[in-house]
Design a protein around this motif. Sequence first.
Motif, PDB file in Angstrom:
ATOM      1  N   LYS A  70       0.865  -1.115   0.235  1.00 57.35           N
ATOM      2  CA  LYS A  70       0.058   0.014   0.144  1.00 57.35           C
ATOM      3  C   LYS A  70       1.013   1.445   0.066  1.00 57.35           C
ATOM      4  N   ILE A  71       0.523   2.163  -0.778  1.00 60.97           N
ATOM      5  CA  ILE A  71       1.216   3.651  -0.729  1.00 60.97           C
ATOM      6  C   ILE A  71       0.918   4.051   0.432  1.00 60.97           C
ATOM      7  N   PRO A  72       2.150   4.572   1.166  1.00 60.46           N
ATOM      8  CA  PRO A  72       2.022   5.353   2.526  1.00 60.46           C
ATOM      9  C   PRO A  72       1.700   6.867   2.399  1.00 60.46           C
ATOM     10  N   ALA A  73       0.342   7.114   1.417  1.00 58.75           N
ATOM     11  CA  ALA A  73       0.091   8.582   1.443  1.00 58.75           C
ATOM     12  C   ALA A  73      -1.408   8.640   1.999  1.00 58.75           C
ATOM     13  N   MET A  74      -1.672   9.776   2.404  1.00 56.78           N
ATOM     14  CA  MET A  74      -2.687  10.134   2.705  1.00 56.78           C
ATOM     15  C   MET A  74      -3.878  10.100   1.997  1.00 56.78           C
ATOM     16  N   GLN A  75      -4.655   9.115   1.970  1.00 56.03           N
ATOM     17  CA  GLN A  75      -5.838   8.922   1.002  1.00 56.03           C
ATOM     18  C   GLN A  75      -7.045   9.914   1.168  1.00 56.03           C
ATOM     19  N   VAL A  76      -7.162  10.425   0.477  1.00 59.13           N
ATOM     20  CA  VAL A  76      -8.279  11.483   0.421  1.00 59.13           C
ATOM     21  C   VAL A  76      -9.517  11.236  -0.802  1.00 59.13           C
ATOM     22  N   ILE A  77     -10.783  11.383  -0.491  1.00 55.42           N
ATOM     23  CA  ILE A  77     -11.620  11.465  -1.686  1.00 55.42           C
ATOM     24  C   ILE A  77     -12.548  12.746  -1.507  1.00 55.42           C
ATOM     25  N   ASN A  78     -12.760  13.306  -0.493  1.00 57.73           N
ATOM     26  CA  ASN A  78     -13.627  14.593  -0.357  1.00 57.73           C
ATOM     27  C   ASN A  78     -12.829  15.585   0.389  1.00 57.73           C
ATOM     28  N   PRO A  79     -13.685  16.786   0.402  1.00 67.27           N
ATOM     29  CA  PRO A  79     -12.784  17.828   1.336  1.00 67.27           C
ATOM     30  C   PRO A  79     -12.806  17.465   2.897  1.00 67.27           C
ATOM     31  N   THR A  80     -13.745  16.649   3.212  1.00 72.10           N
ATOM     32  CA  THR A  80     -13.710  16.291   4.714  1.00 72.10           C
ATOM     33  C   THR A  80     -12.491  15.451   5.020  1.00 72.10           C
ATOM     34  N   ASP A  81     -12.043  14.692   3.904  1.00 70.07           N
ATOM     35  CA  ASP A  81     -11.102  13.802   4.211  1.00 70.07           C
ATOM     36  C   ASP A  81      -9.771  14.519   4.193  1.00 70.07           C
ATOM     37  N   VAL A  82      -9.672  15.490   3.300  1.00 64.00           N
ATOM     38  CA  VAL A  82      -8.288  16.414   3.161  1.00 64.00           C
ATOM     39  C   VAL A  82      -8.269  17.104   4.806  1.00 64.00           C
ATOM     40  N   SER A  83      -9.486  17.715   5.039  1.00 65.91           N
ATOM     41  CA  SER A  83      -9.480  18.334   6.448  1.00 65.91           C
ATOM     42  C   SER A  83      -8.827  17.410   7.554  1.00 65.91           C
ATOM     43  N   ASN A  84      -9.346  16.245   7.722  1.00 64.70           N
ATOM     44  CA  ASN A  84      -8.897  15.361   8.658  1.00 64.70           C
ATOM     45  C   ASN A  84      -7.639  14.746   8.560  1.00 64.70           C
ATOM     46  N   GLU A  85      -7.000  14.407   7.342  1.00 64.83           N
ATOM     47  CA  GLU A  85      -5.583  14.291   6.956  1.00 64.83           C
ATOM     48  C   GLU A  85      -4.889  15.512   7.578  1.00 64.83           C
ATOM     49  N   LEU A  86      -5.024  16.629   7.046  1.00 63.55           N
ATOM     50  CA  LEU A  86      -4.225  17.741   7.258  1.00 63.55           C
ATOM     51  C   LEU A  86      -4.272  17.920   8.825  1.00 63.55           C
ATOM     52  N   GLU A  87      -5.152  17.604   9.566  1.00 63.74           N
ATOM     53  CA  GLU A  87      -5.249  17.436  10.989  1.00 63.74           C
ATOM     54  C   GLU A  87      -4.302  16.598  11.884  1.00 63.74           C
TER      55      GLU A  87
END
Length: 104
Positions: free
Chosen positions: A32-49
Amino acid sequence: SIGATALEAMSCKKPILISVDNELHDKIYHDKIPAMQVINPTDVSNELEILKDAKKRNEVGEKSRDWVLRNHSPDVVIGKLKMIYENIMNDTKIDEIRGKLRTM
């Protein structure tokens, strides 16, 4: 998809936010790629936190660089291309070539 910019950032130990087609990814890579996987703006916000934590940010960055070296170093890419071309020259069926790539 994983573009050149993402790979360059990962090789510099920088965490990235990315949307990955897991089915396609699993056909190409062993791990698995060790990247922060995002699909929507909420995911982006959560991963940035999560990435506000320096320890977590550094951990993801280290894992990212290791992943790039395992999957995209010149030796790995050259080995795969050499195997593909040799098999094409020998009229090997594409499914057999894909199987061989999965074991590399």
